[in-house]
Design an enzyme around this catalytic site. Structure first.
Site, PDB file in Angstrom:
ATOM      1  N   TYR A 240       0.866  -1.383  -0.403  1.00  0.00           N
ATOM      2  CA  TYR A 240       0.028   0.548  -0.420  1.00  0.00           C
ATOM      3  C   TYR A 240       0.928   1.424   0.609  1.00  0.00           C
ATOM      4  CZ  TYR A 240      -3.620   3.565   1.349  1.00  0.00           C
ATOM      5  OH  TYR A 240      -4.832   4.498   1.806  1.00  0.00           O
TER       6      TYR A 240
ATOM      7  N   SER B  37     -13.998   2.305  12.446  1.00  0.00           N
ATOM      8  CA  SER B  37     -15.464   2.024  12.641  1.00  0.00           C
ATOM      9  C   SER B  37     -15.221   0.448  13.374  1.00  0.00           C
ATOM     10  CB  SER B  37     -14.999   1.700  10.211  1.00  0.00           C
ATOM     11  OG  SER B  37     -14.017   1.151  10.772  1.00  0.00           O
TER      12      SER B  37
ATOM     13  N   GLN C 242       2.913   7.968  14.883  1.00  0.00           N
ATOM     14  CA  GLN C 242       2.056   9.446  15.275  1.00  0.00           C
ATOM     15  C   GLN C 242       1.863   9.654  13.908  1.00  0.00           C
ATOM     16  OE1 GLN C 242       4.901  11.328  17.124  1.00  0.00           O
ATOM     17  NE2 GLN C 242       6.352  11.501  15.661  1.00  0.00           N
TER      18      GLN C 242
HETATM   19  P1  NAD Z   1     -13.067   2.069  -0.287  1.00  0.00           P
HETATM   20  O1  NAD Z   1     -11.805   0.493   0.537  1.00  0.00           O
HETATM   21  O2  NAD Z   1     -14.525   2.182   0.660  1.00  0.00           O
HETATM   22  O3  NAD Z   1     -12.762   2.603  -1.493  1.00  0.00           O
HETATM   23  C1  NAD Z   1     -12.037   1.419  -2.271  1.00  0.00           C
HETATM   24  C2  NAD Z   1     -12.577   1.360  -3.678  1.00  0.00           C
HETATM   25  O4  NAD Z   1     -12.096   0.777  -5.168  1.00  0.00           O
HETATM   26  C3  NAD Z   1     -13.829   0.120  -3.762  1.00  0.00           C
HETATM   27  O5  NAD Z   1     -14.964   0.401  -4.020  1.00  0.00           O
HETATM   28  C4  NAD Z   1     -13.342  -1.213  -4.016  1.00  0.00           C
HETATM   29  O6  NAD Z   1     -14.073  -1.589  -4.868  1.00  0.00           O
HETATM   30  C5  NAD Z   1     -12.908  -0.232  -5.112  1.00  0.00           C
HETATM   31  N1  NAD Z   1     -11.449  -1.010  -6.003  1.00  0.00           N
HETATM   32  C6  NAD Z   1     -10.300  -1.521  -5.478  1.00  0.00           C
HETATM   33  N2  NAD Z   1      -9.540  -1.867  -6.352  1.00  0.00           N
HETATM   34  C7  NAD Z   1      -9.662  -1.877  -7.237  1.00  0.00           C
HETATM   35  C8  NAD Z   1      -9.033  -2.415  -8.947  1.00  0.00           C
HETATM   36  N3  NAD Z   1      -8.375  -3.379  -8.972  1.00  0.00           N
HETATM   37  N4  NAD Z   1     -10.515  -1.595  -9.771  1.00  0.00           N
HETATM   38  C9  NAD Z   1     -11.713  -0.876  -9.527  1.00  0.00           C
HETATM   39  N5  NAD Z   1     -11.744  -0.643  -7.505  1.00  0.00           N
HETATM   40  C10 NAD Z   1     -11.085  -0.934  -7.449  1.00  0.00           C
HETATM   41  O7  NAD Z   1     -11.775   2.554   0.456  1.00  0.00           O
HETATM   42  P2  NAD Z   1     -11.940   4.616   1.079  1.00  0.00           P
HETATM   43  O8  NAD Z   1     -11.712   4.455   2.845  1.00  0.00           O
HETATM   44  O9  NAD Z   1     -13.459   4.615   0.013  1.00  0.00           O
HETATM   45  O10 NAD Z   1     -10.364   5.005  -0.289  1.00  0.00           O
HETATM   46  C11 NAD Z   1     -10.567   5.969  -1.054  1.00  0.00           C
HETATM   47  C12 NAD Z   1      -9.461   6.643  -1.681  1.00  0.00           C
HETATM   48  O11 NAD Z   1      -8.673   6.941  -0.327  1.00  0.00           O
HETATM   49  C13 NAD Z   1      -8.260   5.130  -1.634  1.00  0.00           C
HETATM   50  O12 NAD Z   1      -7.424   5.441  -2.421  1.00  0.00           O
HETATM   51  C14 NAD Z   1      -7.466   5.461  -1.059  1.00  0.00           C
HETATM   52  O13 NAD Z   1      -5.675   4.560  -0.393  1.00  0.00           O
HETATM   53  C15 NAD Z   1      -7.403   6.272  -0.495  1.00  0.00           C
HETATM   54  N6  NAD Z   1      -6.724   7.071   1.458  1.00  0.00           N
HETATM   55  C16 NAD Z   1      -8.872   6.589   2.348  1.00  0.00           C
HETATM   56  C17 NAD Z   1      -8.053   6.635   3.328  1.00  0.00           C
HETATM   57  C18 NAD Z   1      -9.021   6.978   4.451  1.00  0.00           C
HETATM   58  O14 NAD Z   1      -9.072   6.454   6.026  1.00  0.00           O
HETATM   59  N7  NAD Z   1     -10.062   6.040   4.239  1.00  0.00           N
HETATM   60  C19 NAD Z   1      -6.781   7.156   4.415  1.00  0.00           C
HETATM   61  C20 NAD Z   1      -5.243   7.647   3.131  1.00  0.00           C
HETATM   62  C21 NAD Z   1      -5.881   7.256   1.568  1.00  0.00           C
END
Ligand code: NAD
Ligand code: UDP
Ligand code: UDP
Length: 336
Positions: free
Chosen positions: A166, A210, A295
């Protein structure tokens, strides 16, 4: 000035776009947690057409049910590691599992999604001349040796650990974005997202907010992973979506931190959840996983000055909003 040339005629394509007054926006990962909230916001603008591409690994059609059948909305089952041929003006590239238990489940797939998936979306952006925004992560700072983290920090990341698929995947994705920008003139935007929470998070996805909220509702002990003094900074999802749209619409490539600078230890988070949701619930400590950052807190000076953005929802106000959604989905109402 008689010698001045008249402005060039818009191309037939631009004319057609102007006539429709539409912006066609692709959201990869739009069936996920942050993506579906972003879609909700983008759909509120009648000039936007939104296309979601998702393979439903961690996302769900349920998150988008309010838009099914809407004339300005389209949902495509597609994996971003495969090429995608469509015509769009903007790309919000979110597709990638975000929860450690899901991204560690198939690490090779996670790195393919970050590297090949981002390459494909950049190839698409190049072919159609679209602007592309990548949702990178605070994980690019790894287990940071400076605190709080600003965008100039290069990070402290283990390249061969269980989180590397990741962390390093996102770091390569950022590199690809800048190489396409420098080499091909692609318009890029990079958001470094810090921990985000809110309604529609997967109930059992193992992330700390969550987990604690579901545990408090189910009368199960809150599992603080040792040592419990590690910190995170939690941003409510509506603030996050606002920041992402401002970044896309602004002039700065980034990377820009988007997160809430309010910093909490995991023990403090557990105590807040206990007090707000279930004062009777127990708090216990359990083993941690390798390479857990000790942190994390964003410096958001850039977001403030360049985007005019800062978060508005405090953790203690966001937790009850998420509780309502979790109670609804778990079918457990508040005790009288
Ligand atoms: P999530 O897992 O709810 O959403 C990710 C989505 O991408 C899902 O709907 C999944 O089905 C889809 N997906 C995964 N692999 C795929 C692929 N190969 N092809 C097509 N679709 C694919 O996660 P989220 O929390 O909504 O995160 C969204 C973005 O934000 C991600 O890129 C994540 O790295 C980034 N992010 C999130 C957080 C957080 O705290 N939620 C923090 C830092 C970065
Ligand atoms: N690509 C895509 N959709 C497009 C254009 C390209 O998915 O509309 C993919 C393409 O399959 C390739 C990647 O994006 O794997 C990078 O494309 P680019 O044109 O930059 O590189 P090349 O095809 O020359 O390797
Ligand atoms: N954590 C915890 N109890 C849990 C789940 C996670 O104490 O039930 C801790 C975990 O050790 C980490 C922090 O919460 O220090 C944030 O973990 P999460 O998986 O939510 O996000 P990330 O590590 O990606 O920031």
């Amino acid at each position: 000035n008689a010698s001045a040339k008249p402005p060039p005629e818009p191309s037939p394509l631009r004319k057609a776009k102007f006539f429709q007054a539409n912006m066609r926006i692709l959201v990869t990962g739009g069936a996920g947690f942050i993506g579906s909230h972003l879609v909700d916001r983008l759909m509120q603008n009648e000039k936007n057409e939104v296309i979601v591409v998702d393979n439903y690994f961690t996302g769900s059609k349920d998150n988008l049910k309010q838009w099914m059948g809407h004339p300005r909305f389209e949902l495509i089952r597609h994996d971003v590691t495969e090429p995608l041929l469509i015509e769009v003006d903007q790309i919000y590239h979110l597709a990638c599992p975000a929860s450690p238990i899901f991204y560690k489940y198939n690490p090779v797939k996670t790195i393919k999604t970050n590297v090949i998936g981002t390459l494909n979306m950049l190839g698409l952006a190049k072919r159609v001349g679209a602007r592309i925004l990548l949702t990178s992560t605070s994980e690019v700072y790894g287990d940071p040796l400076i605190h709080p983290q600003d965008e100039s920090y290069w990070g402290n990341v283990n390249p061969i650990g269980v989180r590397s698929c990741y962390d390093e995947g996102k770091r390569v994705a950022e590199t690809l974005m800048f190489d396409y920008h420098r080499q091909h003139g692609i318009e890029i935007r990079i958001a470094r997202i810090f921990n985000t929470y809110g309604p529609r998070m997967n109930i059992d996805d193992g992330r700390v907010v969550s987990n604690f909220i579901a545990q408090a509702i189910r009368d199960e002990p809150l599992t603080v992973q040792l040592p419990g003094t590690q910190t995170r900074s939690f941003c409510y999802v509506s603030d996050m979506v606002d920041g992402l749209i401002r970044l896309m619409e602004g002039d700065n490539t980034g990377p820009i931190n988007i997160g809430n600078p309010g910093e909490f230890t995991m023990l403090e988070l557990a105590e807040n959840v206990k007090e707000l949701i279930n004062p009777e619930v127990q708090i216990i400590t359990v083993e941690n996983t390798p390479d857990d950052p000790r942190q994390r807190k964003p410096v958001i000076t850039k977001a403030k000055s360049l985007l005019g953005w800062e978060p508005t929802i405090k953790l203690r106000d966001g937790i009850p909003l998420m509780e309502d959604d979790f109670r609804g989905r778990l079918g457990i109402s508040r005790k009288k």
